[in-house]
Design an enzyme around this catalytic site. Structure first.
Site, PDB file in Angstrom:
ATOM      1  N   HIS A   1       0.852  -1.187   0.000  1.00 34.59           N
ATOM      2  CA  HIS A   1       0.000   0.000   0.000  1.00 34.59           C
ATOM      3  C   HIS A   1       0.884   1.231   0.000  1.00 34.59           C
ATOM      4  O   HIS A   1       1.942   1.233   0.626  1.00 34.59           O
ATOM      5  CB  HIS A   1      -0.887  -0.011   1.251  1.00 34.59           C
TER       6      HIS A   1
ATOM      7  N   ASP B   1      -7.950  -5.008   0.141  1.00 33.51           N
ATOM      8  CA  ASP B   1      -8.526  -5.752  -0.985  1.00 33.51           C
ATOM      9  C   ASP B   1      -8.249  -7.249  -0.919  1.00 33.51           C
ATOM     10  O   ASP B   1      -8.851  -8.020  -1.657  1.00 33.51           O
ATOM     11  CB  ASP B   1      -7.947  -5.216  -2.317  1.00 33.51           C
TER      12      ASP B   1
HETATM   13  C1  MLT Z   1      -8.289   3.049  -0.438  1.00 33.29           C
HETATM   14  O1  MLT Z   1      -8.947   2.597   0.509  1.00 33.29           O
HETATM   15  O2  MLT Z   1      -8.673   4.022  -1.096  1.00 33.29           O
HETATM   16  C2  MLT Z   1      -7.062   2.313  -0.836  1.00 33.29           C
HETATM   17  O3  MLT Z   1      -6.485   1.649   0.231  1.00 33.29           O
HETATM   18  C3  MLT Z   1      -6.091   3.126  -1.631  1.00 33.29           C
HETATM   19  C4  MLT Z   1      -5.415   4.290  -0.961  1.00 33.29           C
HETATM   20  O4  MLT Z   1      -5.681   4.688   0.149  1.00 33.29           O
HETATM   21  O5  MLT Z   1      -4.515   4.863  -1.619  1.00 33.29           O
END
Ligand code: MLT
Length: 434
Positions: free
Chosen positions: A312, A369
């Site tokens: 992430h 995810d």
């Molecule tokens: C999100 O929840 O939007 C994702 O983890 C992606 C992010 O935070 O960049």
């Protein structure tokens, strides 16, 4: 240079020896920011930051993330407490209005949202006009954009009460739109909302009810889906939220801005990743379930095999949402009496990866995810719908950011600069002479 504190401007020394003072924007928690907004005017240079990895385009009081420590809070409340004890409606109220509702406020708020559940026939026909091969996210984006003309509040520079009305209209209609998309894709007639049910249960009814048989709500599924929505509700300046803010900064309507956010979310590097994880797990299963050999191929780095749902941009630790989804997936599958080989494969993959220095040294831990798709499958959703479910959860966060941006006196139309890397001026040659 030491870490800036609120009171001390930072002095930047240029190559020619000249100095520029950069004011520091303080944060209530986490890193402060160097204000470089006057850098171009004062020094003739811009900052270079591909992917905005080190750029804060706004102040925000909605969500706090500490990526090193794996902390996520909405309006100060830890995600673990909200996921465990708060409903999605409470979290929507929290994100939009800054506070958790009282019981009376919650009842009034839920009834307001449910009052907007009906979707104009023309928008339902638009959904039905898509070929069944279309991705549901393109239908969702088109349908949200098409809702704008039916709202008298969808105007540039809306007043505060128009903002709240816009939010309720859109959030009230989204479950109906999403269920209609699922029915169209599966060749079934669209089902109208029943506002006597709570929004999540009614969404499941509109999605899965079969004609002629009364719908049997399953509290385990409703509760788990409600919690998944809570986990997805906001994540500060991610790609889709930044898109919503950028589009909204031009004073495009809330509907146009959210429609753009849905498009941003559809990509496999963002919301589309939950679908990509299931596809990856199915490939591993199809190849005999050899997790170790899959991990080996990922490490060889030929680019043809990618470990989806790991790593992430912000978290350098386990994504706190993934911890909750993993626990929930195990419990819900047990409660539903379902045994999914993909959950076993996912857990094996996590174990193999997290005991390997290659992944640990690169901070590649499971993100939100990684396990969500397994839960959505257990609930009966087809893979294509997973990102739509992410969008239903994320919509309140998008709207909260849109409202915050609209109220912020420092908001300007988003207009980044560039480092030009093309030709210098050259002489034009007419086509006859080329
Ligand atoms: C999100 O929840 O939007 C994702 O983890 C992606 C992010 O935070 O960049």
């Amino acid at each position: 240079m030491t870490t800036p504190s609120a009171s001390e401007p930072v002095t930047l020394t240029m190559a020619d020896g000249g100095t520029i003072e950069l004011p520091v924007e303080s944060a209530t928690e986490g890193g402060a920011g160097l204000d470089i907004s006057k850098l171009l005017a004062r020094a003739g240079v811009v900052t270079f930051d591909p992917g905005f990895a080190n750029t804060a385009p706004c102040r925000s009081a909605i969500t706090y993330i500490d990526g090193e420590a794996g902390i996520l809070r909405y309006r100060g409340y830890p995600i673990e407490a909200l996921a465990h004890d708060a409903s999605f409606s409470e979290v929507i109220h929290l994100l939009l209005f800054g506070e958790l509702p009282t019981a009376d406020q919650l009842a009034a708020f839920e009834s307001d949202l449910r009052g907007h559940a009906a979707v104009p026939d023309e928008v339902l026909r638009l959904i039905e006009s898509f070929p069944s091969s279309a991705h549901p996210m393109s239908m969702l984006s088109a349908a949200v954009s098409a809702l704008a003309p039916y709202s008298k509040n969808a105007v540039a520079e809306p007043a505060p009460e128009q903002l709240a009305a816009n939010a309720a209209e859109l959030l009230g209609k989204l479950p109906t739109v999403a269920a209609a998309i699922h029915r169209h894709l599966t060749g079934q007639p669209i089902v109208a909302p029943d506002v006597s049910l709570d929004a999540v249960t009614d969404f499941l009814r509109m999605t899965f009810a079969t004609s002629g048989a009364p719908f049997q709500p399953n509290p385990t599924v409703s509760k788990a889906l409600d919690m998944l929505f809570v986990l997805h509700a906001d994540h500060e300046q991610n790609c889709s939220t930044s898109t919503v803010r950028l589009v909204g900064s031009s004073q495009a309507t809330l509907f146009a801005s959210i429609s753009a956010g849905i498009d941003a979310l559809s990509g496999p590097l963002h919301g589309g990743a939950n679908q990509a994880v299931i596809e990856m797990l199915e490939t591993i299963r199809g190849q005999g379930g050899d997790v170790a050999s899959f991990v080996r191929r990922v490490k060889e780095g030929h680019g043809d095999v990618r470990l989806m749902g790991f790593g992430h941009r912000v978290y350098k630790a386990y994504d706190p949402r993934a911890t909750i989804v993993k626990q929930t997936a195990t419990t819900v599958l047990e409660q539903l009496g379902k045994d999914d080989q993909l959950l076993d494969l996912a857990m094996q993959l996590e174990e193999v990866a997290l005991s390997d220095d290659y992944f640990v040294s690169r901070h590649l831990y499971p993100n939100v995810d990684f396990y969500t798709g397994i839960l959505y499958r257990a609930m009966g959703f087809p893979t294509d719908m997973f990102t739509v479910l992410f969008a239903l959860g994320r919509a309140p966060g998008w709207i909260a950011h849109w409202i915050e941006m609209t109220h912020d006196p420092q908001t300007k139309i988003g207009r980044p600069r560039q480092i030009y890397s093309g030709h210098n001026a050259r002489e034009f040659v007419p086509v006859s002479a080329r």
